[in-house]
Design an enzyme around this catalytic site. Structure first.
Site, PDB file in Angstrom:
ATOM      1  CE  LYS A  46      -0.341  34.316 -73.913  1.00  0.00           C
ATOM      2  NZ  LYS A  46      -0.548  35.424 -72.969  1.00  0.00           N
ATOM      3  CE1 TYR A 267     -11.515   7.241 -56.376  1.00  0.00           C
ATOM      4  CE2 TYR A 267     -11.384   8.491 -58.427  1.00  0.00           C
ATOM      5  CZ  TYR A 267     -10.868   7.539 -57.560  1.00  0.00           C
ATOM      6  OH  TYR A 267      -9.699   6.899 -57.873  1.00  0.00           O
TER       7      TYR A 267
END
Length: 385
Positions: A46, A267
């Site tokens: 999956k 940042y």
């Protein structure tokens, strides 16, 4: 990723190289199968085989002897059907949404029935088709996620007409704590499964996931369905990994620089250099599966040397401190190891505060993907990180 250029050029101009060792994948399948006493071994593919490419992974498992494949959604099964042999069985773990039953039946795909409504819809489809249709019946044995409750199990067993036209291939449930061998919920779930199964005599059991295979023969049933273990993940955290690593990730350097003491990095300026520092910016970030939680705590490696992440992880890049390497070691285009022999899948998952499943399924599509087989993974096609 680049359809109009050669594979070798596509590799060279990619932000990084994700290597999926298909020989290791096949070895892991055979190793897991060897642990089962008389039971068959399926494969959970999956989520695009945990992000590694189901259309490349599933045929390798088929060639290794796997005939039972588990996906989450019908659409995943429909995509896989053409690349597998006619004798392969595809099971849809989430069952079917209303209206999908005819498509599933016509494609020869087997749904897992998780509710009385799904069971009724599938039985109605069998009657409409005028033929028996296979299915797997799932019991909720204590996870409270998918499957029939105890009362629903009894109601279904008491009225055989509710499953008229449905041939039960397996009875299944899912272990919630298989990666914790000492957790008492494992034995509790096994006991509930056997009580429910007694109402449907002679139907084989499908129970063990990756961790369940290592809990012992009592959990194996007639069909196991490993997932993360196939891809090299540790079945039980904290234990030695008996399986081969399947995934390696190397990411390219896109800039190096030297900054003085007191320089702010990334940042928010969350990293401030203590002294003159050499930095490298690496061409992958949280959009590529390098989790933001690794900011100022994770690392990459080069030649076995740990290079700590300096500052916050950005969307498309990270910055690492390369002061431990001799000057000039890294240059534009060099590859550094993110997942590999010096940092396992579990290592980076632990540093990121998550699990190996989430790391694998988050690895982005911007990496060039190599699928070496039969010893073709040379230093040239892996990089020299």
């Amino acid at each position: 990723m680049y359809d109009d250029v050669s594979p070798s050029l596509a590799r060279e101009i990619s932000c990084g190289v994700l290597t999926i060792d298909l020989d290791a994948l096949a070895r892991n399948y055979r190793a897991l199968r060897a642990r089962l006493e008389g039971g068959a071994t399926g494969a959970v593919v999956k989520a695009d085989a945990y992000g590694l490419g189901a259309q490349r992974v599933a045929p390798v498992l088929y060639d290794a002897g796997c005939r039972d494949f588990f996906v989450a959604h019908l659409g995943e099964a429909l995509k896989l059907r053409p690349v597998l042999g006619h004798d392969a069985r595809l099971f849809v773990l989430n069952g079917l949404l209303p209206g999908a039953e005819g498509l599933c039946a016509d494609a020869g795909i087997v749904p897992v029935l998780n509710s009385l409504e799904q069971a009724a819809n599938w039985a109605a489809t069998a009657r409409e088709r005028g033929r028996e249709l296979p299915a797997v019946l799932q019991f909720d044995t204590g996870m409270s996620r998918l499957g029939l409750s105890g009362g629903e199990v009894q109601a279904l067993a008491a009225d055989p007409a509710l499953l008229a036209g449905v041939r039960l291939a397996y009875l299944m449930s899912h272990l919630a704590c298989a990666d914790e061998p000492g957790n008492l919920q494992n034995a509790d779930q096994l006991a509930v499964l056997h009580r429910c199964a007694a109402l449907f005599p002679d139907v084989p059991l499908c129970f063990a996931n990756s961790g369940g295979i290592f809990l012992g023969a009592g959990y194996h049933g007639a069909l196991a369905r490993p997932g993360i273990a196939l891809y090299g993940g540790v079945p039980a955290p904290g234990a030695d990994n008996p399986l081969s690593p399947v995934v390696r990730l190397d990411v390219r350097v896109i800039q190096t620089r030297t900054v003085p003491a007191g320089a702010r990095v990334g940042y928010g300026g969350t990293h401030i250099t203590a002294g003159e520092t050499r930095l490298a910016t690496i061409a992958a970030g949280y959009a590529d599966g390098i989790f933001r939680h690794l900011s100022n705590r994770g690392a990459v490696y080069f030649g076995g040397v740990r290079l700590p992440i300096a500052g916050r992880v950005s969307m498309d890049s990270i910055t690492v401190d390369i002061s431990a390497l001799p000057p000039g070691t890294l240059r534009l285009g060099s590859l550094v190891e993110v997942i590999g022999p010096h940092q396992t899948l579990e290592d980076i998952a632990g540093a990121a505060g998550t699990i190996s499943y989430e790391i694998l399924t988050s690895l982005g599509r911007r990496y060039h993907r190599d699928y070496p087989r039969a010893g073709t993974a040379t230093e040239e096609n892996r990089g020299t990180a």
